[in-house]
Design an enzyme around this catalytic site. Structure first.
Site, short mmCIF file in Angstrom:
data_model
loop_
_atom_site.label_atom_id
_atom_site.label_comp_id
_atom_site.label_asym_id
_atom_site.label_seq_id
_atom_site.Cartn_x
_atom_site.Cartn_y
_atom_site.Cartn_z
N GLY A 108 43.00 53.87 71.33
CA GLY A 108 42.12 53.41 70.51
C GLY A 108 41.92 54.15 69.49
O GLY A 108 42.37 54.35 68.20
N GLU A 148 46.57 78.12 88.50
CA GLU A 148 48.02 78.32 89.09
C GLU A 148 48.74 77.12 88.88
O GLU A 148 49.54 76.73 87.68
CB GLU A 148 49.08 79.23 89.86
CG GLU A 148 48.46 80.65 89.67
CD GLU A 148 49.12 80.90 88.19
OE1 GLU A 148 50.02 80.88 87.56
OE2 GLU A 148 48.12 82.16 87.29
N GLU A 195 54.52 55.76 84.68
CA GLU A 195 53.28 56.06 85.07
C GLU A 195 53.13 56.73 86.33
O GLU A 195 52.77 57.26 86.78
CB GLU A 195 51.66 55.26 85.14
CG GLU A 195 52.21 54.13 85.22
CD GLU A 195 51.29 52.51 84.19
OE1 GLU A 195 51.24 52.76 82.86
OE2 GLU A 195 51.09 52.27 85.16
N SER A 253 28.65 40.33 77.31
CA SER A 253 29.93 41.62 76.40
C SER A 253 28.36 42.56 75.35
O SER A 253 27.17 42.20 74.18
CB SER A 253 30.58 40.99 75.56
OG SER A 253 30.73 42.84 75.09
N HIS A 275 51.15 44.74 75.95
CA HIS A 275 51.74 45.63 76.84
C HIS A 275 51.91 44.35 77.26
O HIS A 275 51.47 43.00 77.11
CB HIS A 275 50.62 46.28 77.78
CG HIS A 275 51.30 46.57 79.60
ND1 HIS A 275 52.26 46.90 79.14
CD2 HIS A 275 50.68 46.60 80.46
CE1 HIS A 275 52.18 47.39 80.49
NE2 HIS A 275 51.50 47.13 81.07
N ASP A 301 44.60 44.44 81.32
CA ASP A 301 45.28 43.96 81.82
C ASP A 301 45.40 42.86 83.65
O ASP A 301 45.53 41.53 83.64
CB ASP A 301 47.31 44.82 82.39
CG ASP A 301 46.86 44.95 80.74
OD1 ASP A 301 47.18 44.68 80.27
OD2 ASP A 301 46.91 46.58 80.94
P1 NAD Z 1 39.80 48.32 77.51
O1 NAD Z 1 39.67 48.55 78.46
O2 NAD Z 1 39.21 49.75 76.78
O3 NAD Z 1 38.50 47.07 76.50
C1 NAD Z 1 38.64 45.75 76.98
C2 NAD Z 1 37.85 44.99 75.88
O4 NAD Z 1 37.80 43.74 76.86
C3 NAD Z 1 36.37 45.56 76.50
O5 NAD Z 1 35.87 44.98 75.32
C4 NAD Z 1 35.68 45.00 77.66
O6 NAD Z 1 34.16 44.51 77.61
C5 NAD Z 1 36.66 43.21 77.33
N1 NAD Z 1 36.35 42.62 78.26
C6 NAD Z 1 36.60 42.43 80.05
N2 NAD Z 1 36.36 41.48 80.88
C7 NAD Z 1 36.47 40.95 79.57
C8 NAD Z 1 36.50 39.13 79.53
N3 NAD Z 1 36.95 38.02 81.05
N4 NAD Z 1 36.48 38.43 78.67
C9 NAD Z 1 36.38 39.25 77.74
N5 NAD Z 1 36.25 39.97 77.32
C10 NAD Z 1 36.95 40.98 78.53
O7 NAD Z 1 41.47 47.90 77.33
P2 NAD Z 1 42.33 48.42 76.78
O8 NAD Z 1 42.97 50.08 77.06
O9 NAD Z 1 41.98 48.26 75.16
O10 NAD Z 1 43.44 47.56 76.52
C11 NAD Z 1 43.71 46.58 76.36
C12 NAD Z 1 45.09 46.16 76.31
O11 NAD Z 1 45.91 47.45 75.21
C13 NAD Z 1 46.06 46.29 77.56
O12 NAD Z 1 46.85 44.70 77.52
C14 NAD Z 1 46.31 47.50 77.81
O13 NAD Z 1 47.51 47.82 78.57
C15 NAD Z 1 47.18 47.70 76.52
N6 NAD Z 1 47.17 49.44 75.95
C16 NAD Z 1 45.84 50.18 75.91
C17 NAD Z 1 46.15 51.29 75.19
C18 NAD Z 1 45.31 52.18 75.78
O14 NAD Z 1 46.01 53.77 75.69
N7 NAD Z 1 44.19 52.12 76.48
C19 NAD Z 1 48.23 51.95 74.33
C20 NAD Z 1 48.58 50.80 74.65
C21 NAD Z 1 48.13 49.26 74.51
#
Ligand code: NAD
Ligand code: MG
Length: 350
Positions: free
Chosen positions: A143, A236, A204, A60, A117, A92
């Site tokens: 975040g 517009e 959404e 990573s 989520h 997710d």
């Molecule tokens: P993101 O895509 O920003 O980050 C995901 C992270 O997981 C990255 O660091 C990626 O490198 C890592 N990753 C990907 N595949 C992987 C694997 N197989 N093993 C280990 N690490 C892996 O995701 P996010 O937007 O932070 O979402 C994370 C959770 O938070 C989800 O459940 C999402 O629904 C929830 N959520 C997101 C937001 C938002 O604003 N982004 C808000 C509320 C809730």
């Protein structure tokens, strides 16, 4: 105890005085993923005195970033093994795989599975054993704002839900987690996995991402098909949307109506329901039903398993809509805005 499905319309809201962050301070939290939510939760928890270990794949690119932020990093399996609370913040769509390979073999009785989520729990893509707590703390912001607000001694509103309370302490611990990432400073609304998941998907699809883009495209096409210039149609039907949304965000619908001209208010109040009419409402109900009965979830899971053929096609078509080419050119006229945004994102990173 598993949540019941009774709907509450007057939600409970929790603040700092309702939470005891000491509950989580003595514990080890594994934050899996260092993306939008992961980096914010991990750093806020650590700054609140919680023992944090970030779980990342060995290849990573976030590994260095997390260590650079002063955090301990391990593989997802190692992190899950040593943690009392496993915060699942990978995308997710990859959570079921990460759960199966890295989390499940390392869960002990009394541990907590923590989500931001509810999709995978609500639609049974992850089925935790009965002897662990399953909670959700979901900030209502991306975040980088969760992190920035925490650093500025401000809070980010959030949601709290308990799906499974094996220890009897799930709720208290969830609140402590919410406090440690700064959410109880602003207010944490009690909900359920079901309510969060279904309202999130509906919102959404029907309004935020799906509804709005369809409205914009149909408005644009209506004007262009009637012989007006694509540039005017873009201004517009798309560009000015931000103005309106900002007003609604700040002061509600009333604040928006107060700020636009009387002509815009009268025309909007009389014609809005002509466009988004009862038929649109029936369609929305259909969309909600597919969320509630799991049809949408099954479709999306199958789509992922098949390598995303329709998704890829739809994305391609959306990118090639005429409004995108017009927009790209016209957005160049707003060069001063880019500079402002660059300043803002520099602030975020600092
Ligand atoms: P993101 O895509 O920003 O980050 C995901 C992270 O997981 C990255 O660091 C990626 O490198 C890592 N990753 C990907 N595949 C992987 C694997 N197989 N093993 C280990 N690490 C892996 O995701 P996010 O937007 O932070 O979402 C994370 C959770 O938070 C989800 O459940 C999402 O629904 C929830 N959520 C997101 C937001 C938002 O604003 N982004 C808000 C509320 C809730
Ligand atoms: Mg526990």
């Amino acid at each position: 105890m598993t949540e019941d499905d009774s709907q509450t319309f007057d939600s409970t809201v929790y603040y700092d005085e309702d939470a005891d962050s000491e509950v989580i301070v003595g514990k080890t939290v594994a934050v899996l993923g260092y993306g939008s939510q992961g980096h914010a939760h991990a750093q806020n928890l650590a700054d609140s005195g919680v023992d944090v270990v970030v779980g990342l794949r060995e290849d990573s690119s976030s590994w260095d970033a997390a260590e650079g932020d002063g955090l301990r990093v391990a593989t997802p399996a190692e992190a899950a093994a040593e943690a009392d609370v496993v915060s699942v913040l990978v995308p997710d769509t990859v959570q079921p795989d990460v759960y199966e390979n890295a989390i499940e073999p390392n869960l002990e009785a009394g541990d907590t599975l923590q989500f931001a989520h509810g999709f995978n729990i609500h639609y049974n893509q992850i089925q935790p054993p009965e002897d662990v707590d399953v909670t959700m703390v979901a900030p209502k912001s991306p975040g980088h704002l969760v992190r920035r607000n925490y650093e500025n001694d401000e809070g980010t509103p959030g949601l709290l839900a308990v799906y499974q309370d094996a220890t009897g302490d799930a709720h208290e611990e969830g609140l402590a987690y919410a406090a440690a990432i700064g959410c109880t400073r602003a207010g944490v609304v009690e909900t359920s996995f079901r309510e969060e998941t279904e309202t999130d998907l509906f919102g959404e699809q029907a309004v935020l991402c799906g509804g709005v883009t369809s409205l914009v495209k149909q408005g644009y096409e209506t004007l262009v098909d009637a012989g007006y210039s694509p540039e005017m149609a873009y201004f517009e039907c798309l560009n000015e949307l931000k103005l309106i949304v900002d007003l609604m965000y700040e002061d509600g619908l009333g604040g928006m109506w107060d700020s636009v001209s009387d002509t815009a208010e009268y025309g909007g109040l009389t014609q809005g329901d002509v466009v988004v009419d009862e038929h649109a409402r029936e369609n929305m109900e259909e969309v909600l039903e597919k969320v509630q009965n799991g049809q949408f979830a099954r479709e999306w899971i199958a789509e992922n398993q098949a390598g995303r053929p329709s998704y890829t096609q739809l994305r391609h078509a959306e990118k090639n809509h005429e409004i995108e080419a017009v927009g790209e050119e016209l957005r160049g006229l707003f060069a001063w805005q880019d500079e402002e945004e660059e300043e803002e994102s520099a602030e975020v990173k600092a």
